[in-house]
Scaffold this active site. Structure first.
Site, short mmCIF file in Angstrom:
data_model
loop_
_atom_site.label_atom_id
_atom_site.label_comp_id
_atom_site.label_asym_id
_atom_site.label_seq_id
_atom_site.Cartn_x
_atom_site.Cartn_y
_atom_site.Cartn_z
N SER A 174 42.93 -9.31 -23.88
CA SER A 174 42.64 -7.85 -24.35
C SER A 174 43.54 -8.28 -25.69
CB SER A 174 42.06 -7.36 -23.65
OG SER A 174 42.31 -5.46 -24.64
N TYR A 197 43.45 -2.12 -15.90
CA TYR A 197 42.92 -3.35 -16.77
C TYR A 197 44.37 -4.30 -17.59
CZ TYR A 197 39.59 -5.14 -20.61
OH TYR A 197 38.99 -5.28 -21.30
P1 NDP Z 1 29.81 -6.20 -21.82
O1 NDP Z 1 30.62 -5.69 -20.68
O2 NDP Z 1 29.51 -6.03 -22.95
O3 NDP Z 1 29.95 -7.79 -21.53
C1 NDP Z 1 29.66 -8.70 -19.86
C2 NDP Z 1 29.37 -9.56 -19.69
O4 NDP Z 1 29.55 -10.34 -18.82
C3 NDP Z 1 27.98 -9.08 -19.46
O5 NDP Z 1 27.34 -10.55 -19.91
C4 NDP Z 1 27.66 -9.31 -17.62
O6 NDP Z 1 26.60 -10.34 -17.21
C5 NDP Z 1 29.23 -10.16 -17.60
N1 NDP Z 1 29.65 -9.39 -16.71
C6 NDP Z 1 30.29 -9.03 -15.98
N2 NDP Z 1 30.54 -8.80 -14.55
C7 NDP Z 1 30.14 -9.99 -14.06
C8 NDP Z 1 30.72 -10.66 -13.71
N3 NDP Z 1 30.68 -10.13 -12.21
N4 NDP Z 1 30.06 -11.69 -12.97
C9 NDP Z 1 29.45 -12.11 -14.18
N5 NDP Z 1 29.18 -11.85 -15.77
C10 NDP Z 1 29.78 -11.31 -15.35
O7 NDP Z 1 31.60 -6.30 -22.57
P2 NDP Z 1 32.27 -6.91 -23.67
O8 NDP Z 1 31.47 -8.35 -23.93
O9 NDP Z 1 33.17 -5.78 -24.58
O10 NDP Z 1 33.52 -8.20 -22.73
C11 NDP Z 1 33.64 -8.90 -22.91
C12 NDP Z 1 35.39 -9.44 -22.64
O11 NDP Z 1 36.00 -9.39 -23.35
C13 NDP Z 1 35.36 -9.48 -21.63
O12 NDP Z 1 36.60 -9.94 -20.78
C14 NDP Z 1 36.00 -7.49 -22.06
O13 NDP Z 1 37.81 -7.63 -20.72
C15 NDP Z 1 37.38 -8.26 -23.06
N6 NDP Z 1 37.26 -7.54 -24.34
C16 NDP Z 1 36.19 -6.54 -24.45
C17 NDP Z 1 36.22 -5.60 -25.41
C18 NDP Z 1 35.52 -4.27 -26.75
O14 NDP Z 1 35.61 -4.23 -27.06
N7 NDP Z 1 34.50 -4.49 -25.87
C19 NDP Z 1 38.54 -5.50 -26.18
C20 NDP Z 1 38.59 -6.54 -25.00
C21 NDP Z 1 38.31 -7.61 -24.71
P3 NDP Z 1 25.32 -8.84 -17.28
O15 NDP Z 1 24.93 -8.38 -17.78
O16 NDP Z 1 25.18 -9.46 -16.02
O17 NDP Z 1 26.24 -7.49 -15.96
#
Ligand code: NDP
Length: 246
Positions: free
Chosen positions: A141, A155
């Site tokens: 991030s 975070y």
């Molecule tokens: P979302 O919450 O929209 O999606 C998260 C995804 O990760 C889903 O597919 C979810 O699966 C999966 N997930 C969550 N927890 C677990 C777990 N314990 N085991 C397996 N899968 C898991 O997040 P984003 O797409 O926004 O974020 C993706 C990455 O990008 C993260 O690492 C986040 O920190 C990073 N990020 C995001 C930003 C943003 O602004 N969106 C900014 C900076 C970084 P399920 O659908 O089954 O829950």
């Protein structure tokens, strides 16, 4: 020719958001893509259906990144079914935002398990048989460099830890021509950080570009790092944040 033909990719957290966009993009470039999810069976199935309809190969596995044995099992199943992992994308992540005095040890354990420990576990299981030219790409991030505002301590800590992981592992694996890089998104419109939430108005005031990014903005760069064209990039952090950290 498709850039990732004959490659096998494993993406953690591919059912929604940035992970789903990465899964679709890598599959469109010809990779066979295995991805994990924690809860969203329907959304994961929809991603698989969309990719298969376009002639690609994708497999969804239920495996929580909070449980090391499930992460290792997902890597092992990918290798059993497809023979190898060429490209590991550590995308699954969770956000805990609250006043520091309200944080608990459970919060710490949960966020570190998913955002940091699972990255280590997946890499450990994947690299043993990873071919030359392999890729380890982790989604950090912009907050790994810049806490942006209050109530983000855990975070921010978790995402900064990924920088040390990336630097160290790049040196461990360089001799095998495996690269290790960190992609640091800024505000991207997903369930985790919706562009219409109250926090979004604050974040917009900090951006150089006027609005949130799209999941495809991240997937496009991940696709480049996954390809052979990026072969001299390792131990690097690329921040894709609309200039928030500028
Ligand atoms: P979302 O919450 O929209 O999606 C998260 C995804 O990760 C889903 O597919 C979810 O699966 C999966 N997930 C969550 N927890 C677990 C777990 N314990 N085991 C397996 N899968 C898991 O997040 P984003 O797409 O926004 O974020 C993706 C990455 O990008 C993260 O690492 C986040 O920190 C990073 N990020 C995001 C930003 C943003 O602004 N969106 C900014 C900076 C970084 P399920 O659908 O089954 O829950």
């Amino acid at each position: 020719m498709k850039k990732l033909k004959d490659k096998v990719a494993l993406v953690t957290g591919g059912s929604r958001g940035i992970g789903a966009a990465i899964v679709k993009r890598l599959a469109a470039e010809g990779a066979k893509v295995v991805f994990t999810y924690a809860n969203s069976l329907e959304k994961a199935s929809a991603v698989v259906t969309e990719i298969e309809a376009a002639g690609g190969v994708a497999v969804a596995l239920k495996a929580s990144s909070a449980v090391p044995a499930e992460v290792t099992a997902a890597v092992d199943k990918t290798i059993a079914d497809f023979g190898k992992v060429d490209i590991l994308i550590n995308n699954a992540g969770i956000y805990v935002g609250k006043a520091f005095t309200e944080h608990t040890l459970e919060d710490y354990n949960e966020i570190m398990a998913v955002n940091v420990q699972a990255v280590f576990v997946a890499a450990l299981a994947s690299v043993k048989g990873m071919p030359e030219g392999g890729r380890i790409i982790t989604i950090g991030s912009n907050m790994g460099d810049n806490a942006v505002g209050p109530e983000t301590t855990l975070y921010t800590m978790s995402k900064s830890a990924l920088q040390g992981f990336t630097r160290g592992l790049a040196r461990d694996l360089g001799a095998r021509k495996i690269t290790v890089n960190l992609i640091q998104p800024g505000p991207i419109d997903t369930d985790m950080n919706p562009a219409n939430a109250p926090l979004a108005d604050f974040l917009r005031t900090r951006l150089a570009l006027p609005d949130y990014g799209a999941v495809e903005d991240i997937a496009a760069f991940v696709n480049f790092i996954a390809s052979d064209e990026s072969k001299y990039i390792t131990g690097s952090f690329l921040t894709i944040d609309g200039g928030l950290n500028a």
